[in-house]
Design an enzyme around this catalytic site. Sequence first.
Site, PDB file in Angstrom:
ATOM      1  CD  GLN A  89      -2.845  -0.941   2.487  1.00 42.05           C
ATOM      2  OE1 GLN A  89      -3.383   0.121   2.803  1.00 42.05           O
ATOM      3  NE2 GLN A  89      -2.931  -2.038   3.204  1.00 42.05           N
TER       4      GLN A  89
HETATM    5  P1  GTP Z   1      -0.439  -6.216   0.201  1.00 44.33           P
HETATM    6  O1  GTP Z   1      -0.158  -7.010   1.431  1.00 44.33           O
HETATM    7  O2  GTP Z   1      -1.630  -5.325   0.349  1.00 44.33           O
HETATM    8  O3  GTP Z   1       0.746  -5.487  -0.309  1.00 44.33           O
HETATM    9  O4  GTP Z   1      -0.869  -7.282  -0.976  1.00 44.33           O
HETATM   10  P2  GTP Z   1      -0.116  -8.614  -1.406  1.00 44.33           P
HETATM   11  O5  GTP Z   1       0.825  -8.305  -2.519  1.00 44.33           O
HETATM   12  O6  GTP Z   1       0.449  -9.321  -0.233  1.00 44.33           O
HETATM   13  O7  GTP Z   1      -1.304  -9.462  -2.057  1.00 44.33           O
HETATM   14  P3  GTP Z   1      -2.061 -10.714  -1.403  1.00 44.33           P
HETATM   15  O8  GTP Z   1      -1.149 -11.878  -1.293  1.00 44.33           O
HETATM   16  O9  GTP Z   1      -2.763 -10.277  -0.190  1.00 44.33           O
HETATM   17  O10 GTP Z   1      -3.083 -11.078  -2.580  1.00 44.33           O
HETATM   18  C1  GTP Z   1      -4.040 -10.137  -3.059  1.00 44.33           C
HETATM   19  C2  GTP Z   1      -5.190 -10.889  -3.739  1.00 44.33           C
HETATM   20  O11 GTP Z   1      -4.733 -11.501  -4.951  1.00 44.33           O
HETATM   21  C3  GTP Z   1      -5.770 -12.015  -2.904  1.00 44.33           C
HETATM   22  O12 GTP Z   1      -7.178 -12.022  -3.085  1.00 44.33           O
HETATM   23  C4  GTP Z   1      -5.146 -13.264  -3.505  1.00 44.33           C
HETATM   24  O13 GTP Z   1      -5.965 -14.422  -3.356  1.00 44.33           O
HETATM   25  C5  GTP Z   1      -5.061 -12.881  -4.967  1.00 44.33           C
HETATM   26  N1  GTP Z   1      -3.984 -13.581  -5.682  1.00 44.33           N
HETATM   27  C6  GTP Z   1      -2.687 -13.667  -5.323  1.00 44.33           C
HETATM   28  N2  GTP Z   1      -1.980 -14.352  -6.228  1.00 44.33           N
HETATM   29  C7  GTP Z   1      -2.850 -14.738  -7.197  1.00 44.33           C
HETATM   30  C8  GTP Z   1      -2.711 -15.473  -8.423  1.00 44.33           C
HETATM   31  O14 GTP Z   1      -1.634 -15.926  -8.835  1.00 44.33           O
HETATM   32  N3  GTP Z   1      -3.853 -15.629  -9.150  1.00 44.33           N
HETATM   33  C9  GTP Z   1      -5.048 -15.139  -8.765  1.00 44.33           C
HETATM   34  N4  GTP Z   1      -6.108 -15.355  -9.547  1.00 44.33           N
HETATM   35  N5  GTP Z   1      -5.211 -14.440  -7.626  1.00 44.33           N
HETATM   36  C10 GTP Z   1      -4.134 -14.237  -6.851  1.00 44.33           C
END
Ligand code: GTP
Length: 171
Positions: free
Chosen positions: A62
Site C-alpha cells: 500500500q
Molecule cells: P499487500 O499485502 O496489500 O501489499 O498485498 P499482497 O501483494 O500481499 O497481495 P495478497 O497476497 O494479499 O493477494 C491479493 C489478492 O490476490 C488475494 O485475493 C489473492 O488471493 C489474490 N492472488 C494472489 N496471487 C494470485 C494469483 O496468482 N492468481 C489469482 N487469480 N489471484 C491471486
Amino acid sequence: GVKRKECNIVVVGLDNSGKTTILNKLKPDDSQTSDIVPTIGFNVENFSSKSLQFNAFDMSGQGRYRNLWEHYYKDCQGVIFVIDSADKLRMPVAKDELDQLIQHPDLVSKRVPVLFFANKMDHRDALSSVKCSTLLKLDEISNKPWHICASNAITGEGLDEGVNWLSDQIK
Ligand code: GTP
Ligand code: MG
C-alpha cells in the site's frame, strides 16, 4: 541433519500483487493459512529451499507503507519483486517503485539478485512475463542479476522455478 544457511530477502511490489499469497504457498502444506489479508506494515515469513533457509520480509505494498521498504535493503541478500501481471493500468506505478529500488544507495553498489514474479498468470487479462519485462524495462538493469517467472500463487505454478534461481544466486 544438515542445517541450511540462513538468508534475508525483502519481498516488495504493489498492494494486491500477491506477495503474501506467494510466501504462504512456499511454506510446508501444514503451515499454510487459508485467510490472507492485506499486509499492514510488514511481516517476517520463513520458508526454505534445498540449500537455504529464507527470512522473508513481506512488505505491505500500500502506498502509505512503501516508505518502509528501503529500511530492509541494507541487510538483504536478495529481492523478490512481485508484479500483478493483470494490472496493466498500474504498471507505470510498479516501474516507478522498481526504479527507486534499483537506484537506492543501499542497493546500488550491491550485486543483489532480483527475482520478479509476473504473478496471476491465470488471470484472463494477464500479460506474459516477456510483456511485463518489456513494460518494466528490465533489460536496462545492468548491475544486478535478475530473473522473471510467470506465477500463479494460488496453485504454486512457477514459484519453485523462481526460488531455485534465487537460491543459486545467493548460496
Ligand atoms: P499487500 O499485502 O496489500 O501489499 O498485498 P499482497 O501483494 O500481499 O497481495 P495478497 O497476497 O494479499 O493477494 C491479493 C489478492 O490476490 C488475494 O485475493 C489473492 O488471493 C489474490 N492472488 C494472489 N496471487 C494470485 C494469483 O496468482 N492468481 C489469482 N487469480 N489471484 C491471486
Ligand atoms: Mg501482503
